[in-house]
Motif scaffolding. Structure first.
Motif, PDB file in Angstrom:
ATOM      1  N   ALA A   1      12.880   3.405  -3.144  1.00  0.00           N
ATOM      2  CA  ALA A   1      12.838   2.242  -4.040  1.00  0.00           C
ATOM      3  C   ALA A   1      11.417   2.016  -4.541  1.00  0.00           C
ATOM      4  CB  ALA A   1      13.348   1.004  -3.309  1.00  0.00           C
ATOM      5  N   ARG A   2      10.431   2.224  -3.691  1.00  0.00           N
ATOM      6  CA  ARG A   2       9.034   2.062  -4.100  1.00  0.00           C
ATOM      7  C   ARG A   2       8.628   3.158  -5.095  1.00  0.00           C
ATOM      8  NH1 ARG A   2       3.811   3.367  -2.889  1.00  0.00           N
ATOM      9  NH2 ARG A   2       2.333   1.637  -2.849  1.00  0.00           N
ATOM     10  N   TYR A   3       9.037   4.389  -4.792  1.00  0.00           N
ATOM     11  CA  TYR A   3       8.756   5.528  -5.672  1.00  0.00           C
ATOM     12  C   TYR A   3       9.389   5.313  -7.043  1.00  0.00           C
ATOM     13  CZ  TYR A   3       9.079  10.484  -7.203  1.00  0.00           C
ATOM     14  OH  TYR A   3       9.019  11.673  -7.898  1.00  0.00           O
ATOM     15  N   LEU A   4      10.611   4.769  -7.050  1.00  0.00           N
ATOM     16  CA  LEU A   4      11.302   4.499  -8.306  1.00  0.00           C
ATOM     17  C   LEU A   4      10.496   3.534  -9.170  1.00  0.00           C
ATOM     18  CD1 LEU A   4      14.237   4.727  -9.782  1.00  0.00           C
ATOM     19  CD2 LEU A   4      14.528   2.428  -8.886  1.00  0.00           C
ATOM     20  N   ARG A   5       9.921   2.503  -8.541  1.00  0.00           N
ATOM     21  CA  ARG A   5       9.208   1.465  -9.301  1.00  0.00           C
ATOM     22  C   ARG A   5       7.791   1.881  -9.691  1.00  0.00           C
ATOM     23  NH1 ARG A   5      10.213  -4.663  -7.434  1.00  0.00           N
ATOM     24  NH2 ARG A   5       8.893  -4.881  -9.274  1.00  0.00           N
ATOM     25  N   LEU A   6       7.099   2.593  -8.789  1.00  0.00           N
ATOM     26  CA  LEU A   6       5.684   2.898  -9.043  1.00  0.00           C
ATOM     27  C   LEU A   6       5.468   4.291  -9.597  1.00  0.00           C
ATOM     28  CD1 LEU A   6       3.882   1.236  -5.999  1.00  0.00           C
ATOM     29  CD2 LEU A   6       4.629   0.236  -8.170  1.00  0.00           C
ATOM     30  N   GLY A   7       6.490   5.141  -9.548  1.00  0.00           N
ATOM     31  CA  GLY A   7       6.381   6.459 -10.158  1.00  0.00           C
ATOM     32  C   GLY A   7       5.560   7.440  -9.349  1.00  0.00           C
ATOM     33  N   GLY A   8       5.165   8.543  -9.998  1.00  0.00           N
ATOM     34  CA  GLY A   8       4.543   9.645  -9.286  1.00  0.00           C
ATOM     35  C   GLY A   8       3.151  10.025  -9.735  1.00  0.00           C
ATOM     36  N   PHE A   9       2.485   9.185 -10.533  1.00  0.00           N
ATOM     37  CA  PHE A   9       1.116   9.533 -10.895  1.00  0.00           C
ATOM     38  C   PHE A   9       0.244   9.480  -9.639  1.00  0.00           C
ATOM     39  CE2 PHE A   9       2.520   8.256 -15.197  1.00  0.00           C
ATOM     40  CZ  PHE A   9       2.139   9.410 -15.878  1.00  0.00           C
ATOM     41  N   PRO A  10      -0.463  10.571  -9.313  1.00  0.00           N
ATOM     42  CA  PRO A  10      -1.237  10.596  -8.065  1.00  0.00           C
ATOM     43  C   PRO A  10      -2.202   9.429  -7.909  1.00  0.00           C
ATOM     44  CG  PRO A  10      -1.101  12.803  -8.998  1.00  0.00           C
ATOM     45  CD  PRO A  10      -0.487  11.874 -10.005  1.00  0.00           C
ATOM     46  N   ALA A  11      -2.840   8.994  -8.999  1.00  0.00           N
ATOM     47  CA  ALA A  11      -3.846   7.927  -8.905  1.00  0.00           C
ATOM     48  C   ALA A  11      -3.269   6.624  -8.362  1.00  0.00           C
ATOM     49  CB  ALA A  11      -4.468   7.675 -10.281  1.00  0.00           C
ATOM     50  N   VAL A  12      -1.968   6.434  -8.521  1.00  0.00           N
ATOM     51  CA  VAL A  12      -1.328   5.194  -8.075  1.00  0.00           C
ATOM     52  C   VAL A  12      -1.154   5.170  -6.559  1.00  0.00           C
ATOM     53  CG1 VAL A  12       0.853   3.896  -8.224  1.00  0.00           C
ATOM     54  CG2 VAL A  12      -0.162   4.834 -10.290  1.00  0.00           C
ATOM     55  N   HIS A  13      -1.228   6.342  -5.924  1.00  0.00           N
ATOM     56  CA  HIS A  13      -0.879   6.422  -4.500  1.00  0.00           C
ATOM     57  C   HIS A  13      -2.053   6.809  -3.611  1.00  0.00           C
ATOM     58  CE1 HIS A  13       3.166   5.745  -5.805  1.00  0.00           C
ATOM     59  NE2 HIS A  13       3.107   6.792  -6.598  1.00  0.00           N
ATOM     60  N   LEU A  14      -3.271   6.629  -4.123  1.00  0.00           N
ATOM     61  CA  LEU A  14      -4.452   6.936  -3.323  1.00  0.00           C
ATOM     62  C   LEU A  14      -4.840   5.782  -2.406  1.00  0.00           C
ATOM     63  CD1 LEU A  14      -6.600   8.762  -6.026  1.00  0.00           C
ATOM     64  CD2 LEU A  14      -5.157   9.770  -4.253  1.00  0.00           C
TER      65      LEU A  14
ATOM     66  N   GLU B   1      -3.114   1.474  -1.224  1.00  0.00           N
ATOM     67  CA  GLU B   1      -1.970   0.552  -1.323  1.00  0.00           C
ATOM     68  C   GLU B   1      -2.194  -0.409  -2.486  1.00  0.00           C
ATOM     69  OE1 GLU B   1       1.661  -0.183  -0.332  1.00  0.00           O
ATOM     70  OE2 GLU B   1       0.610   0.592   1.412  1.00  0.00           O
ATOM     71  N   TYR B   2      -1.562  -0.132  -3.617  1.00  0.00           N
ATOM     72  CA  TYR B   2      -1.666  -1.019  -4.782  1.00  0.00           C
ATOM     73  C   TYR B   2      -0.443  -1.926  -4.868  1.00  0.00           C
ATOM     74  CZ  TYR B   2      -5.465   1.878  -6.694  1.00  0.00           C
ATOM     75  OH  TYR B   2      -6.645   2.550  -6.894  1.00  0.00           O
ATOM     76  N   THR B   3      -0.630  -3.118  -5.404  1.00  0.00           N
ATOM     77  CA  THR B   3       0.512  -3.954  -5.775  1.00  0.00           C
ATOM     78  C   THR B   3       1.139  -3.359  -7.026  1.00  0.00           C
ATOM     79  OG1 THR B   3      -0.749  -5.377  -7.266  1.00  0.00           O
ATOM     80  CG2 THR B   3      -0.704  -5.994  -4.923  1.00  0.00           C
ATOM     81  N   PRO B   4       2.397  -3.724  -7.347  1.00  0.00           N
ATOM     82  CA  PRO B   4       2.986  -3.229  -8.593  1.00  0.00           C
ATOM     83  C   PRO B   4       2.131  -3.537  -9.819  1.00  0.00           C
ATOM     84  CG  PRO B   4       4.708  -4.128  -7.212  1.00  0.00           C
ATOM     85  CD  PRO B   4       3.403  -4.415  -6.517  1.00  0.00           C
ATOM     86  N   ASP B   5       1.570  -4.746  -9.906  1.00  0.00           N
ATOM     87  CA  ASP B   5       0.739  -5.092 -11.073  1.00  0.00           C
ATOM     88  C   ASP B   5      -0.484  -4.185 -11.168  1.00  0.00           C
ATOM     89  OD1 ASP B   5       2.413  -7.065 -11.935  1.00  0.00           O
ATOM     90  OD2 ASP B   5       1.240  -8.732 -11.125  1.00  0.00           O
ATOM     91  N   GLU B   6      -1.107  -3.907 -10.021  1.00  0.00           N
ATOM     92  CA  GLU B   6      -2.279  -3.024 -10.023  1.00  0.00           C
ATOM     93  C   GLU B   6      -1.885  -1.606 -10.405  1.00  0.00           C
ATOM     94  OE1 GLU B   6      -4.760  -5.358  -6.481  1.00  0.00           O
ATOM     95  OE2 GLU B   6      -3.372  -3.727  -5.993  1.00  0.00           O
TER      96      GLU B   6
END
Length: 406
Positions: free
Chosen positions: A169-182, A184-189
């Motif tokens: 569910a988290r992957y679905l919302r935040l996607g797979g761009f590597p920079a997003v997962h370096l 713990e970001y909030t969805p807005d970030e």
């Protein structure tokens, strides 16, 4: 310093072509990880004993190389740096920023002892133009944002890993761009990061490169496409939608914009396939996104988008694994995906859950109507998903994305 997390899917595909007489071309949407993958390849070469002075890297997104705008300048700059004591391994990152770059690459291949790797964020530049000068002398590798398995590796390395199905569910919302997962970001970030990738792609790779004047028109088409992921639509339906908003546009212009969004890897076009007639149909295609976070960063999150985005995830995973993917047409029914790779074929239906008998009859009945013995799947986001129904395998979508059986 952030360590490199290996992406073995790509390294294993590319490394067999080291020291072969082919230019290795890595293409994909901006910030999907192409630059990191070429760094990994360079590290593999160092591990094989190649000294640093025989590994040359140029990033044309960097100010350091912004003056290299033509093939002649590229050739003149690089040739003096090439090794005189053995093969030079040459990495040219975001090469589309150099006009007629393929002429210089062709000359390097002809004039020097080199092994060349190039990356780019525009598929048209990486196909039609490249074939003029490098016919038979290059191999293309398509790079995607993180798969679900890769996303889990990033989570494990940089933050903390939760229940696999909650992670979906988290992957679905935040996607797979590597920079997003370096971290713990909030969805807005996270969406701030993705919106920056979206804006740079739209304005650098589409508006600026194609000298588009009616930017608002392009953005309205983007919003329509994002809002209709997983639904069949045509240029005329978009033109009609814009006309209702008192904005006139012809079908050809719509197709032109959609093509440019495909070339920049924001959209993927998925054709329909007549299962009985065994032919590709020319009308009513679907479009999917190169990353689901594009939709949420532009349109915001809505619960009614989840079903379409689950389809999007499965579609991208099939592409990653080398399948050609179409939408199946069987009489008046639709099969979500027909995936073909050489002699292998899969039929797939996707639903969030099956709560009513008529839903079960619809999802399974369509697959049972296909008269062949290729594997058939119904994929669900229901925590109780599993088992078989008359030879059709039922799986949770998370399990399918991580499976090695197809």
């Amino acid at each position: 310093m952030i360590s490199l997390i290996l992406r073995p899917m790509y390294i294993e595909k590319i490394m067999p072509y080291v020291d072969t007489p082919f230019v290795k071309v890595l293409s994909g949407v901006r910030r999907c990880g192409k630059s990191t993958i070429v760094k990994m390849i360079a590290e593999e070469l160092r591990g094989r004993g190649i000294p640093d002075e025989r590994i040359l890297a140029y990033n044309f997104d960097s100010l350091q190389h912004e003056d290299i705008k033509t093939a002649k300048l590229l050739y003149d700059t690089v040739k003096g740096q090439l090794s005189k004591d053995g093969k030079t391994y040459l990495f040219l990152d975001e090469i589309q920023e150099v006009k007629s770059w393929e002429k210089a690459v062709n000359s390097f291949m002809t004039d020097f002892d080199v092994d060349i790797y190039v990356t780019g964020s525009n598929s048209r530049m990486m196909s039609s133009e490249i074939s003029t000068y490098l016919t038979g002398r290059y191999i293309s590798f398509r790079i995607f944002p993180l798969s679900f398995a890769e996303y889990l590796s990033f989570r494990k390395e940089y933050t903390s890993l939760g229940d696999i199905r909650l992670e979906l569910a988290r992957y679905l919302r935040l996607g797979g761009f590597p920079a997003v997962h370096l971290q713990e970001y909030t969805p807005d970030e996270a969406y701030t990061i993705v919106k920056d990738i979206y804006n740079s792609t739209i304005f650098t790779d589409i508006v600026k490169r194609n000298q588009i004047r009616k930017v608002d028109q392009l953005e309205r088409i983007v919003r329509f496409a994002f809002n209709n992921v997983g639904r069949t639509f045509s240029a005329s339906s978009i033109a009609k939608y814009l006309k209702n908003e008192q904005r006139s546009i012809d079908n050809e212009t719509v197709y032109n914009y959609l093509s440019k969004l495909e070339s920049a890897f924001i959209l993927h076009r998925c054709s329909r396939f007549d299962i009985q007639g065994k032919e590709i149909l020319k009308t009513q295609e679907k479009f999917f996104l190169s990353d689901p976070a594009f939709r949420y960063s532009v349109l915001g999150y809505t619960p009614d988008s989840v079903a379409a985005m689950l389809e999007n995830l499965v579609y991208l995973e099939l592409l990653r694994r080398g399948y050609e993917v179409t939408i199946g047409k069987l009489d008046n029914a639709e099969i979500d995906f027909v995936a073909t790779k050489q002699e292998n074929k899969l039929y797939i239906q996707i639903a969030e859950r099956i709560e009513r008998e008529e839903t079960q009859q619809r999802e399974y009945g369509r697959l049972l109507g296909i008269a062949d013995n290729y594997p058939k799947y119904v994929l669900l986001a229901d925590e109780f998903a599993g088992g078989n129904y008359q030879g059709i395998k039922t799986m949770h979508i998370a399990d399918f994305l991580l499976s090695e059986e197809y």
